[in-house]
Design an enzyme around this catalytic site. Sequence first.
Site, PDB file in Angstrom:
ATOM      1  N   SER A 118     -56.354  12.387 -49.875  1.00 45.49           N
ATOM      2  CA  SER A 118     -57.486  13.589 -48.851  1.00 45.49           C
ATOM      3  C   SER A 118     -56.225  14.492 -48.676  1.00 45.49           C
ATOM      4  O   SER A 118     -54.919  14.665 -48.334  1.00 45.49           O
ATOM      5  CB  SER A 118     -57.528  13.318 -47.444  1.00 45.49           C
ATOM      6  OG  SER A 118     -58.041  14.403 -47.041  1.00 45.49           O
ATOM      7  N   TYR A 129     -57.734   8.580 -39.470  1.00 43.98           N
ATOM      8  CA  TYR A 129     -58.482   9.277 -40.652  1.00 43.98           C
ATOM      9  C   TYR A 129     -57.077   9.805 -41.933  1.00 43.98           C
ATOM     10  O   TYR A 129     -56.662   9.448 -43.451  1.00 43.98           O
ATOM     11  CB  TYR A 129     -59.542   9.500 -41.072  1.00 43.98           C
ATOM     12  CG  TYR A 129     -59.596  10.629 -42.361  1.00 43.98           C
ATOM     13  CD1 TYR A 129     -60.430   9.913 -44.010  1.00 43.98           C
ATOM     14  CD2 TYR A 129     -59.230  11.366 -43.373  1.00 43.98           C
ATOM     15  CE1 TYR A 129     -61.284  10.023 -44.630  1.00 43.98           C
ATOM     16  CE2 TYR A 129     -59.860  11.647 -44.367  1.00 43.98           C
ATOM     17  CZ  TYR A 129     -60.886  10.738 -45.117  1.00 43.98           C
ATOM     18  OH  TYR A 129     -60.832  11.081 -46.023  1.00 43.98           O
ATOM     19  N   ALA A 154     -53.555   9.296 -41.273  1.00 41.76           N
ATOM     20  CA  ALA A 154     -53.160   8.379 -41.393  1.00 41.76           C
ATOM     21  C   ALA A 154     -53.530   7.272 -42.454  1.00 41.76           C
ATOM     22  O   ALA A 154     -52.098   7.145 -43.484  1.00 41.76           O
ATOM     23  CB  ALA A 154     -52.722   7.439 -39.905  1.00 41.76           C
ATOM     24  N   SER A 155     -54.652   6.933 -42.280  1.00 44.53           N
ATOM     25  CA  SER A 155     -54.674   6.102 -43.408  1.00 44.53           C
ATOM     26  C   SER A 155     -54.202   6.461 -45.135  1.00 44.53           C
ATOM     27  O   SER A 155     -53.346   6.269 -46.277  1.00 44.53           O
ATOM     28  CB  SER A 155     -56.399   5.275 -43.708  1.00 44.53           C
ATOM     29  OG  SER A 155     -57.237   6.464 -43.487  1.00 44.53           O
ATOM     30  N   LYS A 156     -55.203   7.868 -45.124  1.00 46.20           N
ATOM     31  CA  LYS A 156     -54.549   8.408 -46.560  1.00 46.20           C
ATOM     32  C   LYS A 156     -53.363   9.177 -46.485  1.00 46.20           C
ATOM     33  O   LYS A 156     -53.176   8.848 -47.775  1.00 46.20           O
ATOM     34  CB  LYS A 156     -55.294   9.623 -46.193  1.00 46.20           C
ATOM     35  CG  LYS A 156     -56.467   9.906 -46.181  1.00 46.20           C
ATOM     36  CD  LYS A 156     -57.206   8.941 -47.523  1.00 46.20           C
ATOM     37  CE  LYS A 156     -59.060   8.623 -47.436  1.00 46.20           C
ATOM     38  NZ  LYS A 156     -59.401   8.002 -48.732  1.00 46.20           N
ATOM     39  N   ILE A 196     -65.843  18.228 -49.844  1.00 45.59           N
ATOM     40  CA  ILE A 196     -66.513  17.937 -51.124  1.00 45.59           C
ATOM     41  C   ILE A 196     -67.367  17.854 -50.240  1.00 45.59           C
ATOM     42  O   ILE A 196     -67.881  16.578 -49.438  1.00 45.59           O
ATOM     43  CB  ILE A 196     -66.116  16.796 -52.016  1.00 45.59           C
ATOM     44  CG1 ILE A 196     -64.390  17.017 -52.246  1.00 45.59           C
ATOM     45  CG2 ILE A 196     -66.988  16.223 -53.496  1.00 45.59           C
ATOM     46  CD1 ILE A 196     -64.175  18.764 -53.321  1.00 45.59           C
TER      47      ILE A 196
HETATM   48  P1  NAP Z   1     -69.012   8.846 -49.612  1.00 45.72           P
HETATM   49  O1  NAP Z   1     -70.185   9.283 -50.152  1.00 45.72           O
HETATM   50  O2  NAP Z   1     -69.298   7.948 -48.060  1.00 45.72           O
HETATM   51  O3  NAP Z   1     -67.894   7.467 -50.796  1.00 45.72           O
HETATM   52  C1  NAP Z   1     -67.214   6.324 -49.759  1.00 45.72           C
HETATM   53  C2  NAP Z   1     -67.692   5.079 -50.290  1.00 45.72           C
HETATM   54  O4  NAP Z   1     -67.549   3.550 -49.567  1.00 45.72           O
HETATM   55  C3  NAP Z   1     -69.364   4.807 -49.386  1.00 45.72           C
HETATM   56  O5  NAP Z   1     -70.222   4.470 -50.780  1.00 45.72           O
HETATM   57  C4  NAP Z   1     -69.189   3.863 -48.710  1.00 45.72           C
HETATM   58  O6  NAP Z   1     -70.052   3.049 -48.333  1.00 45.72           O
HETATM   59  C5  NAP Z   1     -67.977   3.070 -49.049  1.00 45.72           C
HETATM   60  N1  NAP Z   1     -66.907   1.967 -48.321  1.00 45.72           N
HETATM   61  C6  NAP Z   1     -67.388   2.328 -47.122  1.00 45.72           C
HETATM   62  N2  NAP Z   1     -66.890   0.820 -46.001  1.00 45.72           N
HETATM   63  C7  NAP Z   1     -66.723   0.074 -47.384  1.00 45.72           C
HETATM   64  C8  NAP Z   1     -66.828  -1.423 -47.730  1.00 45.72           C
HETATM   65  N3  NAP Z   1     -66.023  -1.632 -45.963  1.00 45.72           N
HETATM   66  N4  NAP Z   1     -66.524  -1.881 -48.611  1.00 45.72           N
HETATM   67  C9  NAP Z   1     -66.543  -1.252 -49.871  1.00 45.72           C
HETATM   68  N5  NAP Z   1     -67.281   0.158 -49.300  1.00 45.72           N
HETATM   69  C10 NAP Z   1     -67.370   0.707 -48.519  1.00 45.72           C
HETATM   70  O7  NAP Z   1     -67.675   9.343 -49.457  1.00 45.72           O
HETATM   71  P2  NAP Z   1     -67.236  10.651 -50.685  1.00 45.72           P
HETATM   72  O8  NAP Z   1     -67.042  11.467 -49.610  1.00 45.72           O
HETATM   73  O9  NAP Z   1     -67.360  10.534 -51.629  1.00 45.72           O
HETATM   74  O10 NAP Z   1     -65.541   9.641 -50.844  1.00 45.72           O
HETATM   75  C11 NAP Z   1     -64.588   9.070 -51.382  1.00 45.72           C
HETATM   76  C12 NAP Z   1     -63.542   9.088 -51.337  1.00 45.72           C
HETATM   77  O11 NAP Z   1     -63.076  10.641 -51.027  1.00 45.72           O
HETATM   78  C13 NAP Z   1     -63.451   8.051 -49.293  1.00 45.72           C
HETATM   79  O12 NAP Z   1     -62.394   7.619 -49.438  1.00 45.72           O
HETATM   80  C14 NAP Z   1     -62.966   9.455 -48.645  1.00 45.72           C
HETATM   81  O13 NAP Z   1     -62.119   9.045 -47.632  1.00 45.72           O
HETATM   82  C15 NAP Z   1     -62.418  10.278 -49.867  1.00 45.72           C
HETATM   83  N6  NAP Z   1     -62.249  11.498 -49.456  1.00 45.72           N
HETATM   84  C16 NAP Z   1     -63.702  12.795 -49.237  1.00 45.72           C
HETATM   85  C17 NAP Z   1     -63.843  13.883 -49.173  1.00 45.72           C
HETATM   86  C18 NAP Z   1     -64.605  14.929 -49.013  1.00 45.72           C
HETATM   87  O14 NAP Z   1     -64.602  15.774 -48.772  1.00 45.72           O
HETATM   88  N7  NAP Z   1     -66.292  14.193 -49.396  1.00 45.72           N
HETATM   89  C19 NAP Z   1     -62.401  14.720 -48.979  1.00 45.72           C
HETATM   90  C20 NAP Z   1     -61.071  13.671 -48.884  1.00 45.72           C
HETATM   91  C21 NAP Z   1     -60.718  12.446 -49.497  1.00 45.72           C
HETATM   92  P3  NAP Z   1     -71.459   3.096 -47.518  1.00 45.72           P
HETATM   93  O15 NAP Z   1     -71.712   4.662 -47.464  1.00 45.72           O
HETATM   94  O16 NAP Z   1     -72.665   2.824 -47.254  1.00 45.72           O
HETATM   95  O17 NAP Z   1     -70.866   3.323 -46.384  1.00 45.72           O
END
Ligand code: NAP
Length: 266
Positions: free
Chosen positions: A144, A157, A159-161, A190
């Site tokens: 991120s 968040y 720190a994890s990233k 996003i």
């Molecule tokens: P998302 O649609 O919520 O995708 C994240 C997925 O991870 C969800 O389907 C979630 O399931 C799943 N998940 C959560 N805990 C889990 C576990 N213990 N085991 C297996 N799966 C698990 O959101 P996204 O934005 O597409 O996120 C994808 C990645 O992009 C993430 O790593 C996020 O941190 C990163 N990111 C996103 C943004 C942004 O603006 N959207 C920006 C920077 C980075 P549930 O929904 O069922 O909990």
Amino acid sequence: MDLGLQGRTALVTGADSGIGLATVKLLLAEGATVVMSDIDQQALEAAATTLDAQEGRLHAFAADITSTSSVKALKEQVFDAVGEIDILVQGAGIHGPDGLFHEIDEEGWQQTLDVNLMGHVRVLQAFLSDLRSGGWGRLVFVSSEDAVQPYDDELPYCASKAAILSVARGLSRTYAKEGLLVNTVSPAFIATPMTDEMMDKLAKQRSISRDEAIQAFLEEERPFMELGRRGEPEEVAAVITFLCSDRASFVNGANYRVDSGAVATI
Ligand code: NAP
């Protein structure tokens, strides 16, 4: 441009929505066989039905990446279905608790790190031998913008990233000569369920609509997102898919920002 993904096999975590689902779609379109995984079997199956894939090219297995036994079971299911994988995209993640440091307890820190850092470590431990075995492998982590630009109200968040960025950089040195290339993408704001939830919370606090909350957030919190809008999952998936491909054969240890300029210091 042919990405050379025909005949490759990919596992994507966090695959039932957002960036993960968009990546699955693109990898399928480029000819790869794809295993999608996420925590909830029903949501995963529902997402799989929206995809267009030839017989045998799409598989969906649920796993909780905070559980070692669940990840081990996933490894067995994947092997039985498709054999060894060539590509691993680690997209699963949670946002974790909001609040200043003194407002977040140890559990909030642990939950966030358990998914966003240790979850990815567990999945990689299970699948590393696959990625190393064929002389050609691709590993992409979704980090991120927050990794390099921490916001003080979401430190677990951030720190994890940052941690996963560090892990990826290190891994890129260990296995490159074996043909396993390791990179990260760092998106910002996003349009996915993760940021929908954040914006709905803000909208509720201020008694405004989600769209108004998005505008307010962009103006107040993300002034350096020069395009002035949320990104689309497909815009991140395109970069991930490139990094998974044969065309990225000299890209290793890189962090691709997909953030329209959100990182103010660079
Ligand atoms: P998302 O649609 O919520 O995708 C994240 C997925 O991870 C969800 O389907 C979630 O399931 C799943 N998940 C959560 N805990 C889990 C576990 N213990 N085991 C297996 N799966 C698990 O959101 P996204 O934005 O597409 O996120 C994808 C990645 O992009 C993430 O790593 C996020 O941190 C990163 N990111 C996103 C943004 C942004 O603006 N959207 C920006 C920077 C980075 P549930 O929904 O069922 O909990």
